[in-house]
Design a protein around this motif. Structure first.
Motif, PDB file in Angstrom:
ATOM      1  N   VAL A  51       1.363   6.659   2.673  1.00  0.00           N
ATOM      2  CA  VAL A  51       1.543   5.242   2.337  1.00  0.00           C
ATOM      3  C   VAL A  51       0.455   4.790   1.356  1.00  0.00           C
ATOM      4  O   VAL A  51       0.733   4.105   0.361  1.00  0.00           O
ATOM      5  N   PHE A  52      -0.772   5.186   1.629  1.00  0.00           N
ATOM      6  CA  PHE A  52      -1.910   4.812   0.779  1.00  0.00           C
ATOM      7  C   PHE A  52      -1.733   5.359  -0.630  1.00  0.00           C
ATOM      8  O   PHE A  52      -1.897   4.643  -1.626  1.00  0.00           O
ATOM      9  N   ASN A  53      -1.352   6.643  -0.725  1.00  0.00           N
ATOM     10  CA  ASN A  53      -1.204   7.250  -2.040  1.00  0.00           C
ATOM     11  C   ASN A  53       0.029   6.724  -2.770  1.00  0.00           C
ATOM     12  O   ASN A  53       0.056   6.664  -4.000  1.00  0.00           O
ATOM     13  N   LEU A  54       1.066   6.332  -2.009  1.00  0.00           N
ATOM     14  CA  LEU A  54       2.229   5.687  -2.628  1.00  0.00           C
ATOM     15  C   LEU A  54       1.807   4.408  -3.330  1.00  0.00           C
ATOM     16  O   LEU A  54       2.127   4.189  -4.508  1.00  0.00           O
ATOM     17  N   LEU A  65      -3.850  -2.092   3.766  1.00  0.00           N
ATOM     18  CA  LEU A  65      -3.284  -2.838   2.643  1.00  0.00           C
ATOM     19  C   LEU A  65      -4.337  -3.112   1.573  1.00  0.00           C
ATOM     20  O   LEU A  65      -4.110  -2.883   0.377  1.00  0.00           O
ATOM     21  N   GLY A  66      -5.505  -3.607   1.983  1.00  0.00           N
ATOM     22  CA  GLY A  66      -6.552  -3.940   1.016  1.00  0.00           C
ATOM     23  C   GLY A  66      -7.043  -2.720   0.261  1.00  0.00           C
ATOM     24  O   GLY A  66      -7.243  -2.761  -0.965  1.00  0.00           O
ATOM     25  N   ALA A  86       7.461  10.200  15.463  1.00  0.00           N
ATOM     26  CA  ALA A  86       8.728  10.109  14.739  1.00  0.00           C
ATOM     27  C   ALA A  86       8.614   9.069  13.633  1.00  0.00           C
ATOM     28  O   ALA A  86       8.055   7.990  13.826  1.00  0.00           O
ATOM     29  N   PHE A  87       9.179   9.414  12.459  1.00  0.00           N
ATOM     30  CA  PHE A  87       9.099   8.489  11.336  1.00  0.00           C
ATOM     31  C   PHE A  87      10.016   7.287  11.553  1.00  0.00           C
ATOM     32  O   PHE A  87      11.120   7.409  12.072  1.00  0.00           O
ATOM     33  N   SER A  88       9.525   6.159  11.137  1.00  0.00           N
ATOM     34  CA  SER A  88      10.361   4.958  11.057  1.00  0.00           C
ATOM     35  C   SER A  88       9.744   4.043  10.012  1.00  0.00           C
ATOM     36  O   SER A  88       8.525   4.026   9.822  1.00  0.00           O
ATOM     37  N   TRP A  89      10.607   3.292   9.329  1.00  0.00           N
ATOM     38  CA  TRP A  89      10.090   2.321   8.365  1.00  0.00           C
ATOM     39  C   TRP A  89       9.277   1.249   9.069  1.00  0.00           C
ATOM     40  O   TRP A  89       8.395   0.637   8.464  1.00  0.00           O
ATOM     41  N   ALA A  90       9.556   1.050  10.356  1.00  0.00           N
ATOM     42  CA  ALA A  90       8.764   0.092  11.126  1.00  0.00           C
ATOM     43  C   ALA A  90       7.303   0.529  11.178  1.00  0.00           C
ATOM     44  O   ALA A  90       6.391  -0.303  11.104  1.00  0.00           O
ATOM     45  N   ASN A  91       7.059   1.864  11.288  1.00  0.00           N
ATOM     46  CA  ASN A  91       5.686   2.350  11.300  1.00  0.00           C
ATOM     47  C   ASN A  91       4.998   2.138   9.954  1.00  0.00           C
ATOM     48  O   ASN A  91       3.806   1.831   9.889  1.00  0.00           O
ATOM     49  N   VAL A  92       5.763   2.302   8.867  1.00  0.00           N
ATOM     50  CA  VAL A  92       5.202   2.014   7.538  1.00  0.00           C
ATOM     51  C   VAL A  92       4.795   0.549   7.457  1.00  0.00           C
ATOM     52  O   VAL A  92       3.704   0.209   6.982  1.00  0.00           O
ATOM     53  N   GLY A  93       5.657  -0.319   7.938  1.00  0.00           N
ATOM     54  CA  GLY A  93       5.338  -1.745   7.943  1.00  0.00           C
ATOM     55  C   GLY A  93       4.142  -2.062   8.815  1.00  0.00           C
ATOM     56  O   GLY A  93       3.306  -2.906   8.457  1.00  0.00           O
ATOM     57  N   ARG A  94       4.038  -1.375   9.965  1.00  0.00           N
ATOM     58  CA  ARG A  94       2.890  -1.608  10.850  1.00  0.00           C
ATOM     59  C   ARG A  94       1.592  -1.182  10.181  1.00  0.00           C
ATOM     60  O   ARG A  94       0.557  -1.845  10.326  1.00  0.00           O
ATOM     61  N   LEU A  95       1.638  -0.061   9.451  1.00  0.00           N
ATOM     62  CA  LEU A  95       0.438   0.382   8.743  1.00  0.00           C
ATOM     63  C   LEU A  95       0.022  -0.626   7.677  1.00  0.00           C
ATOM     64  O   LEU A  95      -1.157  -0.992   7.570  1.00  0.00           O
ATOM     65  N   LEU A  96       0.991  -1.082   6.881  1.00  0.00           N
ATOM     66  CA  LEU A  96       0.669  -2.017   5.795  1.00  0.00           C
ATOM     67  C   LEU A  96       0.320  -3.407   6.312  1.00  0.00           C
ATOM     68  O   LEU A  96      -0.240  -4.218   5.575  1.00  0.00           O
ATOM     69  N   SER A  97       0.644  -3.681   7.567  1.00  0.00           N
ATOM     70  CA  SER A  97       0.253  -4.976   8.146  1.00  0.00           C
ATOM     71  C   SER A  97      -1.226  -5.008   8.502  1.00  0.00           C
ATOM     72  O   SER A  97      -1.779  -6.082   8.761  1.00  0.00           O
ATOM     73  N   LYS A  98      -1.859  -3.839   8.522  1.00  0.00           N
ATOM     74  CA  LYS A  98      -3.289  -3.762   8.811  1.00  0.00           C
ATOM     75  C   LYS A  98      -4.071  -3.997   7.525  1.00  0.00           C
ATOM     76  O   LYS A  98      -3.892  -3.278   6.537  1.00  0.00           O
ATOM     77  N   ARG A  99      -4.940  -4.973   7.553  1.00  0.00           N
ATOM     78  CA  ARG A  99      -5.626  -5.376   6.331  1.00  0.00           C
ATOM     79  C   ARG A  99      -6.460  -4.253   5.724  1.00  0.00           C
ATOM     80  O   ARG A  99      -6.620  -4.167   4.507  1.00  0.00           O
ATOM     81  N   GLN A 100      -7.013  -3.374   6.588  1.00  0.00           N
ATOM     82  CA  GLN A 100      -7.812  -2.265   6.063  1.00  0.00           C
ATOM     83  C   GLN A 100      -6.970  -1.374   5.151  1.00  0.00           C
ATOM     84  O   GLN A 100      -7.417  -0.959   4.078  1.00  0.00           O
TER      85      GLN A 100
END
Length: 429
Positions: free
Chosen positions: A373-376, A240-241, A224-238
């Motif tokens: 998220v990556f392509n965004l 985000l970097g 299920a989509f949640s903005w929390a999951n987007v934040g969790r993905l971007l919290s991973k340095r791989q």
């Protein structure tokens, strides 16, 4: 029996190569549809009365909705699967491309660019899923390099023809031709593409080869989509970097698919036909960079056993080469300018490995969302870069500051891969 033992006992089929060919053609059409406006720009801007600032806004407008629709596009992919999502995306974006031919004013042109951005959004998340489901890790970089060549091939070898069409039939004909071809291919994709579990062309040996190499289920349980999951993905340095690095790489790509023909025509005073011939060379260089980057990446992984070296080192080298684009400000000979541009775009081609890295690190249950998220993040470059260049050209009357900006952003991307990305492994949430 384990997947490895089955792969050893049964000679694997090669159905994934046909899938790769389909993906390459789709990617070629994806970039041709978004980039054809760059070829049309010199004559289109005169007919519609578009200034440099307004033209930059038009170039940028595609990426406003393209970036905004990345996360929804990834969610659609996770719900509908690759086959249907890609077919719908192809058909709709090609129809919108065709409608560009009927733009009578700035408002209509912007509306069509917005629609194109929404329709194309699922393409690269789909490509990322196909990589993860159809290819073992040891082949993903080469597969990425092959399909990524599609985005340059159409531009490189079609550019002279596109300029010829403009010269003889006008800029509107470009959109009619390219859009019509894409609509037909969208039907072809739906008829021909299947995931590994549904494909009749794949045998148990190939399925086992993919599974032993880290391939994932094409349709995992939807998260299920949640903005929390987007934040969790971007919290991973791989993630985000790599996203910052891809923003830097895309800044160069956006320059070449939007402002480059105008740069040649206005800054370097080449007519359209001559610009078309010269514009081929950097795109060919980028195509070579894509292929070399993929081959070197997979070779480094086999040689060292390290995904860190195999995935990150070529991208850093590519971004450093891309930063040399600013040297074009200091040469007068147009042949040297094209050489500099070719070296820079060669480096940008290598950076397509970013998509391979994302397919390696994306959580299994969120491959579509991670790709979105990556392509965004990456395509924020499509919003920022055309506008920055438009304002710089309008304010200074030259591209000097624009090329300096592209070079500086490339150095930022190299720093992100060096200091932020960290260890390359599949993230678990």
């Amino acid at each position: 029996m384990t997947a490895a033992s089955i792969a050893a006992a049964v000679r694997p089929s090669r159905a994934r190569l046909f899938i790769l060919a389909l993906m390459t053609l789709a990617t070629m059409l994806n970039y041709l549809d978004r980039a054809v406006i760059g070829v049309a720009a010199p004559s289109m801007s005169k007919e519609l009365g578009l200034s440099a600032v307004v033209l930059g806004l038009v170039f940028s407008s595609f990426s406003w909705t393209y970036a905004a629709a990345q996360i929804p596009g990834g969610l659609v992919l996770d719900r509908l699967g690759t086959r249907l999502t890609y077919a719908l995306s192809l058909g709709i974006w090609s129809l919108v491309t065709l409608l560009h031919a009927f733009a009578a004013n700035l408002g209509m042109l912007l509306a069509f660019r917005f629609g194109l951005g929404v329709a194309e959004a699922p393409c690269y998340p789909c490509n990322s899923r196909i990589l993860a489901t159809w290819f073992p890790q040891s082949e993903r970089a080469r597969a990425t390099s092959v399909y990524s060549v599609g985005q340059y091939f159409g531009l490189a070898f079609m550019t002279p023809l596109l300029f010829w069409i403009v010269a003889h039939w006008g800029w509107r004909a470009l959109f009619l031709v390219v859009g019509g071809v894409g609509i037909a291919f969208g039907w072809g994709w739906y008829l021909l593409y299947r995931d590994p579990a549904q494909s009749l062309a794949i045998n148990d040996g190939e399925r086992a080869l993919i599974a032993a190499g880290g391939g994932v289920d094409a349709r995992p349980a939807a998260t299920a989509f949640s903005w929390a999951n987007v934040g969790r993905l971007l919290s991973k340095r791989q993630i985000l970097g790599a996203s910052i690095g891809q923003f830097a790489s895309n800044s160069t790509l956006v320059f070449f698919i939007t402002w480059f023909p105008t740069y040649l025509a206005t800054e370097r005073h080449m007519d359209w036909i001559k610009s078309g011939v010269f514009a081929v060379l950097p795109y060919i260089a980028a195509s070579v960079g894509v292929l070399i980057g993929g081959a070197v990446s997979d070779w480094l992984i086999r040689r060292t056993g390290s995904a860190n070296i195999g995935r990150k080192l070529p991208v850093v080298a590519g971004l450093l080469l891309t930063s040399t684009i600013l040297l074009a400000n200091y040469v007068d000979d147009n042949r040297l300018v094209i050489l500099v541009m070719s070296i820079a775009f060669f480096g940008q081609g290598i950076c397509n490995l970013g998509w391979t890295l994302i397919s390696d690190v994306a959580p299994k249950e969120m491959i579509g969302l991670t790709g979105g998220v990556f392509n965004l993040c990456a395509n924020l470059a499509g919003i920022v870069t055309p506008i920055v260049i438009g304002f710089v050209v309008a304010a200074t009357g030259s591209f000097y500051g624009a090329l300096a900006y592209i070079g500086a952003v490339a150095l930022l991307g190299a720093g992100s891969y060096i200091f932020i990305v960290g260890d390359v492994h599949r993230v678990e949430l």
